[in-house]
Design a protein around this motif. Structure first.
Motif, PDB file in Angstrom:
ATOM      1  N   UNK A 152       0.663  -1.254   0.003  1.00 32.36           N
ATOM      2  CA  UNK A 152      -0.042  -0.055   0.124  1.00 32.36           C
ATOM      3  C   UNK A 152       1.036   1.139  -0.072  1.00 32.36           C
ATOM      4  N   UNK A 153       2.218   1.270  -0.343  1.00 29.29           N
ATOM      5  CA  UNK A 153       2.928   2.455  -0.206  1.00 29.29           C
ATOM      6  C   UNK A 153       2.633   3.293  -1.376  1.00 29.29           C
ATOM      7  N   UNK A 154       2.575   4.411  -1.160  1.00 28.61           N
ATOM      8  CA  UNK A 154       2.083   5.596  -2.147  1.00 28.61           C
ATOM      9  C   UNK A 154       3.365   5.611  -3.200  1.00 28.61           C
ATOM     10  N   UNK A 155       2.846   5.797  -4.425  1.00 24.38           N
ATOM     11  CA  UNK A 155       3.858   5.918  -5.572  1.00 24.38           C
ATOM     12  C   UNK A 155       4.699   6.904  -5.375  1.00 24.38           C
ATOM     13  N   UNK A 156       4.596   8.025  -4.723  1.00 25.93           N
ATOM     14  CA  UNK A 156       5.569   9.093  -4.378  1.00 25.93           C
ATOM     15  C   UNK A 156       6.776   8.523  -3.494  1.00 25.93           C
ATOM     16  N   UNK A 157       6.462   7.746  -2.428  1.00 29.27           N
ATOM     17  CA  UNK A 157       7.281   6.964  -1.669  1.00 29.27           C
ATOM     18  C   UNK A 157       8.203   6.247  -2.475  1.00 29.27           C
ATOM     19  N   UNK A 158       7.574   5.081  -3.303  1.00 24.30           N
ATOM     20  CA  UNK A 158       8.278   4.329  -4.147  1.00 24.30           C
ATOM     21  C   UNK A 158       9.143   4.821  -5.105  1.00 24.30           C
ATOM     22  N   UNK A 159       8.840   6.186  -5.637  1.00 26.74           N
ATOM     23  CA  UNK A 159       9.750   6.788  -6.516  1.00 26.74           C
ATOM     24  C   UNK A 159      11.211   7.417  -5.662  1.00 26.74           C
ATOM     25  N   UNK A 160      10.803   7.727  -4.738  1.00 30.84           N
ATOM     26  CA  UNK A 160      11.779   8.187  -3.861  1.00 30.84           C
ATOM     27  C   UNK A 160      12.854   7.247  -3.337  1.00 30.84           C
ATOM     28  N   UNK A 161      12.309   5.927  -3.203  1.00 31.70           N
ATOM     29  CA  UNK A 161      13.248   4.755  -2.927  1.00 31.70           C
ATOM     30  C   UNK A 161      14.049   4.341  -4.458  1.00 31.70           C
ATOM     31  N   UNK A 162      13.371   4.563  -5.506  1.00 34.36           N
ATOM     32  CA  UNK A 162      13.964   4.312  -6.788  1.00 34.36           C
ATOM     33  C   UNK A 162      15.285   5.305  -7.085  1.00 34.36           C
ATOM     34  N   UNK A 163      14.735   6.687  -6.536  1.00 36.59           N
ATOM     35  CA  UNK A 163      16.027   7.652  -6.965  1.00 36.59           C
ATOM     36  C   UNK A 163      17.011   7.484  -5.934  1.00 36.59           C
ATOM     37  N   UNK A 164      16.775   7.130  -4.685  1.00 34.30           N
ATOM     38  CA  UNK A 164      17.911   6.993  -3.481  1.00 34.30           C
ATOM     39  C   UNK A 164      18.959   5.567  -4.464  1.00 34.30           C
ATOM     40  N   UNK A 165      18.155   4.725  -4.661  1.00 31.75           N
ATOM     41  CA  UNK A 165      19.159   3.613  -5.244  1.00 31.75           C
ATOM     42  C   UNK A 165      19.893   3.741  -6.359  1.00 31.75           C
ATOM     43  N   UNK A 166      19.058   4.617  -7.167  1.00 33.55           N
ATOM     44  CA  UNK A 166      19.772   5.074  -8.510  1.00 33.55           C
ATOM     45  C   UNK A 166      21.274   5.917  -8.172  1.00 33.55           C
ATOM     46  N   UNK A 167      21.073   6.779  -7.312  1.00 32.21           N
ATOM     47  CA  UNK A 167      21.896   7.731  -6.814  1.00 32.21           C
ATOM     48  C   UNK A 167      23.124   7.058  -5.997  1.00 32.21           C
TER      49      UNK A 167
END
Length: 202
Positions: A152-167
Motif C-alpha cells: 500500500x505504499x504511495x507512488x511518491x514514496x516508491x519513486x523516492x526509493x528508486x531515486x535513492x538507489x539510482x544515486x
C-alpha cells in the motif's frame, strides 16, 4: 584478514528479503543479539560466523504491509550500526567473520562513506572488504509483486526509493547491479553470494 561485509540493496519488491531467506533458511530461529537500537542474528554458516543485521524472528504488519529484517529496526538505527561496525572492524576476534545487511535502513550513502573512512584509517592492512549488490527487476515485475503482496505504499514514496538507489549506484562504483526477476536470476545471485561468503571471490 579483517571482516567481510555483504550489503544487499534495491527498490521495494526486488527480492531482498527473499534472497536472505534463501541464503540463510534457518535465520528466524537463530539467536538474536541487541546493542541499544541495533538488533542482529548470529549464526554459523559453513564454518564462518555471520552476523545478520535486523530482526528476522517474525514479521509485523503496518498499514497492510508486512515488514521484517532491517525494516523492523528503528529509523534512527544507522549511527548505532556504523558504531558497532567500526568497533568490530578493529577487534581481532572478529577477523574472518561476515556482517550482512539488506534494505533501506542501512544501505545508504552514509554507510558507504563510513566504510571508506574505516579503510583509510588503517591503510596498511585489510580492515574491511565487501560485496555490495543492488537487485533489479523490470517495472512490470515490480508492479506484479506489489499487487501480489498487497502493498500500500504511495507512488511518491516508491519513486523516492528508486531515486535513492539510482544515486547510490552512480556514486559508488563498487555496487553491482544484478537482475533478480526470474527464478534463474535468484539462483545465480545465491550462488554468487555463497561463493563470496566462502572466500572464493574478493
Amino acid at each position: 584478514m579483517g571482516i567481510r561485509i555483504l550489503g544487499i540493496g534495491g527498490e521495494p519488491a526486488t527480492g531482498k528479503s527473499s534472497l536472505m531467506t534463501r541464503l540463510f533458511p534457518g535465520l528466524p530461529s537463530t539467536p538474536m543479539q541487541k546493542v541499544r537500537l541495533l538488533r542482529y542474528h548470529e549464526l554459523l554458516w559453513r564454518g564462518r560466523t555471520v552476523y545478520v543485521m535486523g530482526d528476522y524472528s517474525g514479521e509485523i504488519e503496518h498499514r497492510g504491509h508486512f515488514f521484517g529484517g532491517t525494516d523492523k529496526l528503528s529509523m534512527a538505527v544507522l549511527p548505532e550500526f556504523l558504531s558497532v561496525l567500526r568497533v568490530w572492524s578493529i577487534e581481532k576476534q572478529m577477523e574472518g567473520s561476515v556482517v550482512v545487511f539488506e534494505g533501506d535502513r542501512l544501505f545508504t550513502r552514509k554507510t558507504f562513506e563510513a566504510i571508506e573512512e574505516m579503510k583509510e584509517e588503517y591503510p596498511t592492512r585489510e580492515r574491511l572488504s565487501g560485496l555490495f549488490i543492488v537487485l533489479t527487476v523490470s517495472e512490470e515485475e515490480k508492479k506484479r509483486r506489489h499487487i501480489q503482496r498487497g502493498d500500500t505504499q504511495e507512488a511518491s514514496w516508491l519513486q523516492g526509493r528508486a531515486t535513492k538507489v539510482s544515486r547510490l549506484c552512480a556514486a559508488f562504483p563498487e555496487i553491482e547491479q544484478r537482475p533478480n526477476e526470474t527464478e534463474a536470476h535468484c539462483k545465480v545471485n545465491k550462488v554468487l553470494i555463497e561463493s563470496w561468503l566462502e572466500g572464493n571471490q574478493k
